[in-house]
Design an enzyme around this catalytic site. Structure first.
Site, mmCIF file in Angstrom:
data_model
loop_
_atom_site.group_PDB
_atom_site.id
_atom_site.type_symbol
_atom_site.label_atom_id
_atom_site.label_comp_id
_atom_site.label_asym_id
_atom_site.label_seq_id
_atom_site.Cartn_x
_atom_site.Cartn_y
_atom_site.Cartn_z
ATOM 1 N N ASP A 8 0.863 -1.189 0.000
ATOM 2 C CA ASP A 8 0.000 0.000 0.000
ATOM 3 C C ASP A 8 0.894 1.231 0.000
ATOM 4 O O ASP A 8 1.801 1.348 0.841
ATOM 5 C CB ASP A 8 -0.908 0.025 1.237
ATOM 6 C CG ASP A 8 -1.999 -1.033 1.185
ATOM 7 O OD1 ASP A 8 -2.024 -1.815 0.213
ATOM 8 O OD2 ASP A 8 -2.816 -1.077 2.122
ATOM 9 N N ASP A 129 -15.284 -3.011 -1.056
ATOM 10 C CA ASP A 129 -14.845 -2.723 0.309
ATOM 11 C C ASP A 129 -16.084 -2.535 1.176
ATOM 12 O O ASP A 129 -16.931 -1.679 0.878
ATOM 13 C CB ASP A 129 -13.980 -1.461 0.333
ATOM 14 C CG ASP A 129 -12.771 -1.587 -0.597
ATOM 15 O OD1 ASP A 129 -12.225 -2.697 -0.679
ATOM 16 O OD2 ASP A 129 -12.400 -0.588 -1.233
#
Length: 239
Positions: A8, A129
Site C-alpha cells: 500500500d 470494500d
C-alpha cells in the site's frame, strides 16, 4: 490458492492503515520495488499494489512505481486506487500490469463498469470494500447504502471474473478472517479474493478449504507475525 502480498502506497512510502484510517498509518519503508523483489525472492508469484493517494483523490498517482515493479520482477501485478477511466486502464495494461482493480467507479458508474468488464474480461477485478456490510467508496472514506453482498451478486451478473472483497473493520487489525462471510460469497459464480484481517495460517487454510480463489496478506507480513514462505505453503498449489 493464490497468495497476494500487499504493498500500500501513501506519500510514496510503503504503509499499512488500521481499518482504512488514513490518520492511523504505519510506515514500513520508502522503496516499494525492493519490497516487491523480496516477496518474489520468498516465492511469491502475485502482488497486490494499492495507490492510497490515488484512491482518495480519484486519480492514479503512482503509475511510475507500478511500472518499475513490473520491469524489475516477474510477479503477476494487480493495481488499484483511483482508477476511474479507460485511459488509465489502458495505460496500466500497456505498461505490463496484469490486472486493474476498479473500486469506487464500479459502484458509482454501472454502465462504465459493465463496458470495461465486457472489453477487458479477466484483466479487470472489482474491489468491493465493506463497512458494516455496506459498500464503502472514495478510499473507504464514504459509506454507501448499497448492501455489499447484493452488490457482489450484481457484479457476477455483469460478468465480473474476480471480486476482491475487503472487510474494512478487520483490515490492518490482525483479528482474523470472517470465514462465514467468505463461505457465503463463494456461492457466487466468480473468483473471490479475500482481503482484510488475515492473521494466522489457519485463516489461509480455512479460506483454501472453502475454495476461495486467493488471499491478500499485508499487515501480518510487515509486523512479522507471519512469514511469507509459510503463508505460501499453507495456500498450497497455485504458487
Amino acid at each position: 490458492m493464490k497468495i497476494f502480498p500487499a504493498i500500500d502506497l501513501l506519500d510514496q512510502k510503503v504503509v499499512r492503515l488500521y481499518q482504512g484510517d488514513y490518520d492511523q498509518k504505519e510506515v514500513f519503508g520508502d522503496d516499494p520495488v525492493a519490497f516487491a523483489q523480496s516477496f518474489e525472492k520468498a516465492g511469491a508469484k502475485y502482488l497486490h499494489l494499492v495507490d492510497l493517494d490515488g484512491a482518495k483523490a480519484g486519480k492514479l498517482h503512482y503509475f511510475g512505481i507500478a511500472k518499475k515493479i513490473v520491469e524489475n520482477t516477474n510477479l503477476f501485478v494487480e493495481v488499484g486506487g483511483g482508477i476511474r477511466d479507460e485511459e488509465t486502464i489502458e495505460h496500466c495494461l500497456s505498461a505490463g500490469v496484469d490486472r486493474v482493480i476498479l473500486g469506487t467507479i464500479a459502484q458509482k458508474d454501472p454502465d462504465f463498469t459493465q463496458a470495461m468488464l465486457k472489453k477487458y474480461g479477466s484483466k479487470i477485478a472489482i474491489g468491493v470494500d465493506a463497512k458494516d456490510e455496506k459498500v464503502a467508496v472514495e478510499g473507504w472514506l464514504e459509506k454507501t447504502e448499497t448492501d455489499a453482498f447484493e452488490f457482489c451478486q450484481q457484479l457476477a451478473a455483469w460478468g465480473a471474473k474476480t471480486i476482491i472483497f475487503t472487510e474494512i473493520s478487520r483490515d490492518g487489525t490482525g483479528e482474523g478472517i470472517n470465514l462465514p462471510l467468505y463461505q457465503k460469497l463463494n456461492q457466487l459464480d466468480v473468483e473471490i479474493v479475500a482481503s482484510g484481517g488475515v492473521a494466522t495460517l489457519e485463516d489461509i487454510e480455512g479460506l483454501k478449504e472453502l475454495g476461495i480463489s486467493g488471499a491478500i496478506v499485508g499487515k501480518s507480513l510487515y509486523s512479522g507475525s507471519l512469514k511469507l514462505e509459510d503463508v505460501l505453503t499453507a495456500g498450497g498449489d497455485d504458487q
